[in-house]
Write a protein that holds these residues in place. Structure first.
Motif, short mmCIF file in Angstrom:
data_model
loop_
_atom_site.label_atom_id
_atom_site.label_comp_id
_atom_site.label_asym_id
_atom_site.label_seq_id
_atom_site.Cartn_x
_atom_site.Cartn_y
_atom_site.Cartn_z
N ALA A 142 4.07 34.17 38.11
CA ALA A 142 3.71 33.40 39.30
C ALA A 142 4.53 33.83 40.51
O ALA A 142 4.00 33.98 41.62
N ILE A 143 5.82 34.04 40.30
CA ILE A 143 6.69 34.48 41.41
C ILE A 143 6.28 35.87 41.90
O ILE A 143 6.27 36.14 43.10
N LEU A 157 3.36 35.46 44.12
CA LEU A 157 3.77 34.96 45.44
C LEU A 157 4.36 36.08 46.28
O LEU A 157 4.07 36.20 47.48
N LYS A 158 5.19 36.92 45.67
CA LYS A 158 5.81 38.03 46.41
C LYS A 158 4.75 39.02 46.88
O LYS A 158 4.85 39.58 47.98
N ALA A 159 3.73 39.23 46.07
CA ALA A 159 2.64 40.12 46.47
C ALA A 159 1.89 39.53 47.66
O ALA A 159 1.50 40.26 48.59
N LEU A 160 1.69 38.20 47.66
CA LEU A 160 1.04 37.54 48.80
C LEU A 160 1.89 37.68 50.06
O LEU A 160 1.37 37.89 51.16
N ILE A 180 7.69 26.42 41.56
CA ILE A 180 7.52 27.07 40.26
C ILE A 180 8.75 26.84 39.39
O ILE A 180 8.63 26.56 38.19
N GLN A 181 9.94 26.94 39.98
CA GLN A 181 11.17 26.70 39.21
C GLN A 181 11.24 25.26 38.73
O GLN A 181 11.63 24.99 37.59
N MET A 198 1.43 26.96 31.41
CA MET A 198 2.58 26.30 30.82
C MET A 198 2.14 25.16 29.91
O MET A 198 2.73 24.94 28.86
N LYS A 199 1.08 24.44 30.34
CA LYS A 199 0.57 23.36 29.50
C LYS A 199 0.01 23.93 28.19
O LYS A 199 0.16 23.32 27.14
N LYS A 200 -0.61 25.09 28.27
CA LYS A 200 -1.16 25.73 27.07
C LYS A 200 -0.03 26.08 26.10
O LYS A 200 -0.18 25.92 24.89
#
Length: 173
Positions: free
Chosen positions: A123-124, A127-130, A148-149, A1-3
């Motif tokens: 990213a979400i 997380l769901k995969a984890l 993340i939100q 996001m910074k990029k």
């Protein structure tokens, strides 16, 4: 996001806003002995007056090829040369051109927000995969989604502020 924010700031720096800004030449490449070379690597680029950019090549034999590269680019300024130094004089912006630039700024800002939301989605999904592989709990998933939100909201607000500042700069010139 910074990029994404960094890229947006670079794009905004390249916008020709009626005053001289060396960043408008960043994308211009000159054929220097068969190699596309950025102007700032083969010449001293400086702002001499508010609307005048001066390019002084270290190798005087490259003046003509630098002129051709600037004319072929889409910056919309014709270079003026005395054989040793090239001057780019930026014309004052018309009201119509200012509004057009503001529209471009808004579109770039919206594109940056889309990129931010894409990062959020990725990213979400991770997380769901984890969670699916039982590496994190349901609570961890919810907390991660919230973080993340929150980050997404923070970066979108920053993009809005950057775009608003650039709009203001364009309209004040």
């Amino acid at each position: 996001m910074k990029k994404t924010i960094h890229v947006l700031k670079e794009e905004y720096a390249e916008i020709r806003a009626g005053r001289a800004n060396p960043a408008v030449l960043d994308k211009v490449r000159v054929d220097y002995y068969g190699t596309p070379t950025p102007i700032n690597q083969m010449a001293a680029v400086s702002v001499t007056e508010a609307r005048t950019l001066t390019i002084q090549p270290w190798d005087v034999s490259t003046v003509r090829s630098i002129e051709k590269a600037i004319q072929a680019s889409d910056i919309g300024i014709n270079p003026q040369s005395d054989g040793k130094i090239i001057r780019l004089i930026f014309p004052p912006l018309t009201e119509e051109r200012r509004k057009e630039i503001v529209r471009e700024i808004s579109k770039m800002g919206e594109d940056a927000k889309i990129a931010i939301r894409s990062v959020r989605r990725d990213a979400i999904e991770k997380l769901k995969a984890l969670k699916k592989s039982s590496e994190i709990t349901e609570d961890d998933l919810k907390q991660g989604e919230k973080k993340i939100q929150d980050l997404t909201d923070k970066f979108c607000k920053e993009i809005d502020q950057i775009a608003q500042d650039k709009d203001k700069e364009i309209m004040e010139i």
